[in-house]
Design an enzyme around this catalytic site. Structure first.
Site, PDB file in Angstrom:
ATOM      1  N   CYS A   1      -1.380   5.860   6.307  1.00  0.00           N
ATOM      2  CA  CYS A   1      -1.045   7.132   5.669  1.00  0.00           C
ATOM      3  C   CYS A   1      -2.136   8.161   5.917  1.00  0.00           C
ATOM      4  O   CYS A   1      -3.286   7.806   6.151  1.00  0.00           O
ATOM      5  CB  CYS A   1      -0.885   6.927   4.166  1.00  0.00           C
ATOM      6  SG  CYS A   1       0.541   5.895   3.758  1.00  0.00           S
TER       7      CYS A   1
ATOM      8  N   GLY B   1       0.831  -1.193   0.000  1.00  0.00           N
ATOM      9  CA  GLY B   1       0.000   0.000   0.000  1.00  0.00           C
ATOM     10  C   GLY B   1       0.868   1.247   0.000  1.00  0.00           C
ATOM     11  O   GLY B   1       2.005   1.231  -0.464  1.00  0.00           O
ATOM     12  N   CYS B   2       0.348   2.331   0.517  1.00  0.00           N
ATOM     13  CA  CYS B   2       1.110   3.579   0.628  1.00  0.00           C
ATOM     14  C   CYS B   2       2.381   3.335   1.433  1.00  0.00           C
ATOM     15  O   CYS B   2       2.350   2.718   2.497  1.00  0.00           O
ATOM     16  CB  CYS B   2       0.247   4.642   1.305  1.00  0.00           C
ATOM     17  SG  CYS B   2       1.124   6.163   1.708  1.00  0.00           S
ATOM     18  N   PHE B   3       3.519   3.826   0.946  1.00  0.00           N
ATOM     19  CA  PHE B   3       4.783   3.499   1.616  1.00  0.00           C
ATOM     20  C   PHE B   3       5.116   4.363   2.830  1.00  0.00           C
ATOM     21  O   PHE B   3       6.064   4.079   3.548  1.00  0.00           O
ATOM     22  CB  PHE B   3       5.954   3.466   0.646  1.00  0.00           C
ATOM     23  CG  PHE B   3       6.114   4.645  -0.305  1.00  0.00           C
ATOM     24  CD1 PHE B   3       5.656   5.909  -0.007  1.00  0.00           C
ATOM     25  CD2 PHE B   3       6.755   4.451  -1.531  1.00  0.00           C
ATOM     26  CE1 PHE B   3       5.827   6.971  -0.882  1.00  0.00           C
ATOM     27  CE2 PHE B   3       6.946   5.504  -2.418  1.00  0.00           C
ATOM     28  CZ  PHE B   3       6.473   6.758  -2.100  1.00  0.00           C
TER      29      PHE B   3
END
Length: 235
Positions: free
Chosen positions: A235, A36-38
């Protein structure tokens, strides 16, 4: 909910003297994950025991020189340098399976796909076995995680690296954070996680002196660890 405003900002915090532990000369192995979002996983792994440093970027695709606004067929990933004497690849996979923001069982788009990029055949073997075991646990949901060979890693833009830490500008200045250190600093990786509560107060207190933080900086970070512990890494 992760706090985004400073709880306690000593006057001229960036001028507080300290000896931040940026570099570690310890043999390491690499792990590369897309989950997913890092931003969230950068914090998660950064404050995990045995992890030496982290950086986020783009990998897994074929297009040349990806950037955030033109990623091509690459995926947001985190590259983890870890001490295998302190934490195993299997331990890292446990965190991987249990901390996806999205993408583990439902495809969003390739940018955020669940991905394990293996650096050797042993990692591939462990990954495939781990995925099979995880699938049994999660049935009837279908895990869609892909496992592939690690290729070129393209570091993300500076503003993506240590995203949580960079929002604490005085703290970042106090430890002498530079564009180069965003990708290589041990203390930056740790603080990027601690600031959103990863690891908890007890772990942070054991780590603070080793990281070379002053009493003022330690208290500043401790306030955030205490208030954000258990609040999630998303995030």
């Amino acid at each position: 909910m992760v706090a985004t405003q400073n709880l306690h900002v000593p006057e001229k915090l960036e001028k507080v003297e300290c000896q931040p532990l940026h570099q570690l000369n310890i043999p390491y192995e690499k792990a590369t994950f897309g989950m997913g979002c890092f931003w969230g996983c950068d914090s998660l792994f950064g404050a995990t025991k045995g992890v030496l440093r982290t950086r986020v970027g783009y990998a897994g695709g074929t297009s040349d020189s990806p950037v955030y606004r033109n990623m091509g067929d690459h995926t947001e990933v985190i590259e983890i340098h870890y001490d295998p004497n302190q934490i195993s690849f299997s331990d890292l996979l446990d965190l991987f399976w249990n901390n996806h923001e999205y993408g583990l069982t439902k495809r969003i788009k390739r940018q955020y796909m669940s991905l394990i990029l293996c650096h050797n055949e042993e990692q591939r073997r462990i990954s495939e076995q781990s995925r099979a075991e995880e699938q049994i646990k999660r049935a009837p949901e279908l895990i869609i995680t892909e496992i592939a060979t690690a290729g070129t890693f393209y570091p993300a833009e500076d503003y993506h690296q240590k995203y949580r830490l960079q929002s604490h500008r005085q703290l970042a200045k106090a430890i002498g954070l530079t564009p180069e250190l965003l990708q290589s600093s041990h203390v930056a990786a740790r603080l990027n996680g601690y600031l959103i509560g990863v690891g908890g107060v007890e772990q942070f207190d054991k780590d603070a002196d080793r990281l070379g933080l002053s009493a003022e900086l330690s208290q500043y970070v401790r306030d955030y660890v205490r208030d954000n512990e258990g609040g999630g890494i998303f995030c």
